[in-house]
Design an enzyme around this catalytic site. Sequence first.
Site, PDB file in Angstrom:
ATOM      1  N   ASN A  11      15.042  32.884  83.661  1.00 26.34           N
ATOM      2  CA  ASN A  11      14.974  31.728  84.548  1.00 26.34           C
ATOM      3  C   ASN A  11      16.250  30.916  84.373  1.00 26.34           C
ATOM      4  OD1 ASN A  11      14.395  29.403  85.934  1.00 26.34           O
ATOM      5  ND2 ASN A  11      12.674  28.772  84.634  1.00 26.34           N
ATOM      6  N   LYS A  13      17.162  28.370  86.032  1.00 26.40           N
ATOM      7  CA  LYS A  13      16.958  26.950  86.400  1.00 26.40           C
ATOM      8  C   LYS A  13      18.108  26.512  87.311  1.00 26.40           C
ATOM      9  CE  LYS A  13      14.320  26.481  82.202  1.00 26.40           C
ATOM     10  NZ  LYS A  13      13.800  25.657  81.130  1.00 26.40           N
ATOM     11  N   HIS A  95       6.183  25.850  86.883  1.00 27.02           N
ATOM     12  CA  HIS A  95       7.008  25.597  85.696  1.00 27.02           C
ATOM     13  C   HIS A  95       6.823  24.150  85.256  1.00 27.02           C
ATOM     14  CE1 HIS A  95      10.405  25.155  83.023  1.00 27.02           C
ATOM     15  NE2 HIS A  95      10.386  26.463  82.913  1.00 27.02           N
ATOM     16  N   GLU A  97       8.790  21.995  84.359  1.00 29.83           N
ATOM     17  CA  GLU A  97       9.753  21.059  84.959  1.00 29.83           C
ATOM     18  C   GLU A  97       9.296  20.654  86.361  1.00 29.83           C
ATOM     19  OE1 GLU A  97      13.104  23.575  84.144  1.00 29.83           O
ATOM     20  OE2 GLU A  97      12.724  23.233  82.015  1.00 29.83           O
ATOM     21  N   GLU A 167       4.305  28.577  78.304  1.00 29.95           N
ATOM     22  CA  GLU A 167       5.516  27.872  77.860  1.00 29.95           C
ATOM     23  C   GLU A 167       5.137  26.516  77.286  1.00 29.95           C
ATOM     24  OE1 GLU A 167       8.724  27.537  80.629  1.00 29.95           O
ATOM     25  OE2 GLU A 167       9.008  29.697  80.673  1.00 29.95           O
ATOM     26  N   GLY A 173      13.796  24.595  75.905  1.00 29.70           N
ATOM     27  CA  GLY A 173      15.142  24.040  75.844  1.00 29.70           C
ATOM     28  C   GLY A 173      15.412  23.205  74.599  1.00 29.70           C
ATOM     29  N   SER A 213      12.619  28.593  74.173  1.00 29.33           N
ATOM     30  CA  SER A 213      13.647  28.850  73.156  1.00 29.33           C
ATOM     31  C   SER A 213      13.659  30.289  72.629  1.00 29.33           C
ATOM     32  CB  SER A 213      13.531  27.848  71.995  1.00 29.33           C
ATOM     33  OG  SER A 213      13.706  26.520  72.478  1.00 29.33           O
TER      34      SER A 213
END
Length: 250
Positions: A11, A13, A95, A97, A167, A173, A213
């Site tokens: 991904n 992003k 996701h 985000e 996730e 991240g 990560s």
Amino acid sequence: DMARKFFVGGNFKANGSLKAIQTIVENLNGAKLDPNVEVVISPPSLFLLTTAEKVDSKIKVAAQNVFDKPDGAWTGELTVKMLTEHGIEWVILGHSERRTIFKESSEFVADKTKAALDSGLNVILCIGETLEEREAGKTIDVCCGQLKAVVDKISTADWSKVVIAYEPVWAIGTGKVATTEQAQEAHGSLREWLAKSVSPEVAQATRILYGGSVNEKNCKDLATQPDIDGFLVGGASLKPASSVTITVGM
Ligand code: G3P
């Protein structure tokens, strides 16, 4: 589990230029990929078509989002038809985000999942808890709540086109990867929940990926766990060398 084909998604992003993505694609095209691993890369929407044209046909391309309505007056959105008509076979939905920054509810994610599946797209459905939720012992409740919204809207047969990505938000991240025990425990509970809430067959067949990560160093250990069927990789998928290592090295 050998019955579930290992899956590695990258991904990107909102990162990368045409040039940077071309480099990643060239690296993947030149790499000797394990035929037992399914590889899907997800560039920003601007680069979807070029990526699909340039990447080796055994590597699939995913959009990072899609809208649940037909073509029309939805400024800023992509429709399922645009993707299916142009060889984009996958889409990432839900996701964290999207859920947190863009305020997408589990119901909206479920509507988009349904629309994507109805059009023939495959879905990488992301779920995960925040640190606060984990510390409050709510990990499984939160993740299953996010899944339930989808279970309520799609058919049992639809699950053959869904891959779940667990996730944990605190691991995304941050460089703080979940331990193999934490990840396996969550994946095992999710699979048990699927068995109860959808069917034992769906629970057995559905791939559950870990994201957060993942890099070329920690992927091997995570991959040994019985309920970890692959990865959704963010940052490390942007580095040509390590993205190849992760996908090839399983
Ligand atoms: O979708 C993958 C992602 O959220 C994980 O990101 O950068 O922690 O690998 P990263």
